[in-house]
Scaffold this active site. Structure first.
Site, PDB file in Angstrom:
ATOM      1  N   ASN A   1       0.931  -1.038   0.075  1.00  0.00           N
ATOM      2  CA  ASN A   1       0.081   0.034  -0.070  1.00  0.00           C
ATOM      3  C   ASN A   1       1.035   1.286  -0.129  1.00  0.00           C
ATOM      4  OD1 ASN A   1       0.537   0.698   2.869  1.00  0.00           O
ATOM      5  ND2 ASN A   1      -0.402  -1.296   3.327  1.00  0.00           N
TER       6      ASN A   1
ATOM      7  N   LYS B   1       9.734 -15.806 -11.469  1.00  0.00           N
ATOM      8  CA  LYS B   1       8.989 -14.834 -11.973  1.00  0.00           C
ATOM      9  C   LYS B   1       8.036 -15.389 -12.751  1.00  0.00           C
ATOM     10  CE  LYS B   1       8.933 -11.017 -15.383  1.00  0.00           C
ATOM     11  NZ  LYS B   1       9.930 -10.463 -16.711  1.00  0.00           N
TER      12      LYS B   1
ATOM     13  N   PHE C   1      -4.522   2.333  15.072  1.00  0.00           N
ATOM     14  CA  PHE C   1      -4.834   3.584  13.851  1.00  0.00           C
ATOM     15  C   PHE C   1      -5.966   3.075  13.094  1.00  0.00           C
ATOM     16  CE2 PHE C   1      -1.597   7.198  13.267  1.00  0.00           C
ATOM     17  CZ  PHE C   1      -1.157   7.116  14.705  1.00  0.00           C
TER      18      PHE C   1
ATOM     19  N   LYS D   1     -13.923  -0.267  15.384  1.00  0.00           N
ATOM     20  CA  LYS D   1     -12.742  -0.609  15.437  1.00  0.00           C
ATOM     21  C   LYS D   1     -12.181  -0.490  17.039  1.00  0.00           C
ATOM     22  CE  LYS D   1      -8.281  -0.725  12.901  1.00  0.00           C
ATOM     23  NZ  LYS D   1      -7.333  -0.409  11.916  1.00  0.00           N
TER      24      LYS D   1
ATOM     25  N   LYS E   1     -11.423  -4.037  18.864  1.00  0.00           N
ATOM     26  CA  LYS E   1     -10.003  -4.143  19.334  1.00  0.00           C
ATOM     27  C   LYS E   1      -9.539  -4.124  20.675  1.00  0.00           C
ATOM     28  CE  LYS E   1      -9.288  -4.832  14.568  1.00  0.00           C
ATOM     29  NZ  LYS E   1      -8.596  -4.655  13.621  1.00  0.00           N
TER      30      LYS E   1
END
Ligand SMILES: Cc1cc2nc3c(=O)[nH]c(=O)nc-3n(C[C@H](O)[C@H](O)[C@H](O)COP(=O)(O)O)c2cc1C
Length: 400
Positions: free
Chosen positions: A211, A290, A325, A339, A343
């Protein structure tokens, strides 16, 4: 598994062509004794008074004394970027004039223009030179730009006369540096674990899923924890960032490596901040070599990565504090609230990402959600400031 390293804060010492240049030897030696790493730069005039060899031996590092030296391995930009503080001692009238006017024709003035850390200069010269309006105006210009001046002292000058112009004492110069870099001690005795950056999940030997996380927020948090006196463990995914001074860094690539490193350290962390953007999924299988181009549609099967934050929260002791986060592209507060509860973290930092926001930027706008239901929206701030605000809140939670 990752590798680990720790770096002391680095002071860049510029020495210019004053009769007081020999005092820079004591200054460098004192800074080393105080635990700083030191790199020394000399002007061509300074070379008439002192030798690079002395500084090389004292600092244990290559001395930067030639702008166009062929053997210099690191560039002035790299040297300046490493420094936590740039000290020019002694600073000649000539250096002061060049610095005030942006001239960069020797190693010390070149580094001055290339640095963006705090700059301290300790002028040394004959009294008439020091009192000359040109020198005084140049000093005022530098002060306006944030340069800290350690004023010269009254006394007997090398030229035989007495007056104001003698280099400030070595003790005063070193204590100015120490005060400027002084760590706060609000988190002294605490261990802070911070995760940062993205993870990379291999598809084949040369490709991966990842990301856009740059790691800047996590690195700023680690630097801030160190400034507050904590022992800091940073677990970092692949980034282009320099490790923050004084911080132990463990480098990892994948979510599974990140999980292992977290589990190894978490049990001894008083504060854990999970700022890394861990990939939610990884390919079920990694192709050998690959993956060859094919005209057929290929399907990449993905499996969910372990939820590291949830796992750590479930192991959390009462004395441990966890910050999570939530990077969301929509419905920020609703998703973040879910969240926070799922969490079971003490503090959740929620921010919108995507569309040029959050990831990779130097600024961020976050909302802090507390376990008691309070919400605190911060303005758009540099990531270093966001880190300060987060630690201010962590310290408030710890003091309750
Ligand atoms: C023996 C001697 C001592 C000097 N001492 C000083 C001094 O203490 N302060 C100063 O500003 N210039 C002093 N100078 C003049 C500088 O060396 C000169 O201006 C030089 O160009 C400075 O170059 P730099 O600023 O690049 O190091 C001295 C010159 C000589 C020959």
């Amino acid at each position: 598994m990752g590798t680990t390293c720790s770096t002391p804060q680095e002071i860049l010492v510029g020495v210019t062509g004053s009769i007081a240049a020999y005092k820079a030897i004591e200054i460098v030696s004192g800074l080393k004794k105080s635990g700083f790493a030191v790199t020394v730069a000399l002007t061509p005039s300074a070379l008439k008074f002192v030798t690079p060899l002395t500084f090389e031996i004292l600092s244990g590092k290559e001395v930067y004394s030639e702008v166009f030296a062929e053997k210099t391995k690191v560039s002035h930009i790299e040297i300046a970027a490493r420094a936590s503080l740039f000290l020019v001692a002694p600073a000649t009238a000539n250096f002061i004039a060049k610095a005030a006017h942006g001239i960069a024709d020797d190693p010390v003035t070149l580094l001055y223009l290339s640095s963006n850390c705090p700059v301290v200069i300790a002028p040394a010269m004959n009294e008439r030179m020091f009192n000359h309006p040109a020198v005084q105006e140049n000093l005022e210009t530098l002060m306006r730009r944030g340069v800290i001046i350690v004023s010269p002292e009254e006394g007997r000058l090398a030229c035989g006369s007495t007056g104001k112009g003698r280099l400030a004492s070595v003790e005063k110069i070193i204590s100015t540096v120490e005060k400027l870099l002084k760590k706060r001690s609000t988190l002294k005795g605490k261990t802070v674990l911070v995760t940062a950056g993205p993870t990379q999940e291999k598809i084949d030997e040369i490709r991966y899923i990842s990301n856009y996380s740059s790691g800047k927020t996590g690195y700023a948090l680690a630097a801030e924890a160190f400034k507050r006196g904590a022992q800091v463990e940073l677990i970092s995914g692949p980034t282009n960032l320099e490790p923050p001074p004084g911080v132990n860094v463990t480098y990892v690539k994948t979510a599974l490596e990140m999980r292992k490193a977290c589990l190894d350290i978490f049990f001894r962390a008083d504060i854990t901040i999970m700022a890394a953007a861990v990939a939610d999924y990884r390919p079920v299988k990694k192709f050998d070599g690959k993956l060859k181009k094919s005209h057929n549609l290929i399907t990449l099967e993905l499996v969910e990565n372990p939820d590291i934050l949830k796992e750590l929260s479930s192991k959390k002791k009462k004395t441990q504090l966890i910050v999570g986060f939530a990077a969301e592209t929509s419905n920020l507060l609703e998703n973040a609230q879910v969240k926070l509860q799922e969490k079971k973290v003490d503090l959740l930092v929620a921010n919108l990402v995507g569309d040029g926001k959050g990831f990779g930027q130097d600024f961020n706008q976050v909302t802090l959600l507390f376990s008691d239901g309070r919400k605190h929206k911060l303005p758009l701030l540099p990531k270093e400031k966001v880190a300060e605000k987060i630690f201010d809140q962590i310290e408030k939670i710890l003091s309750n």
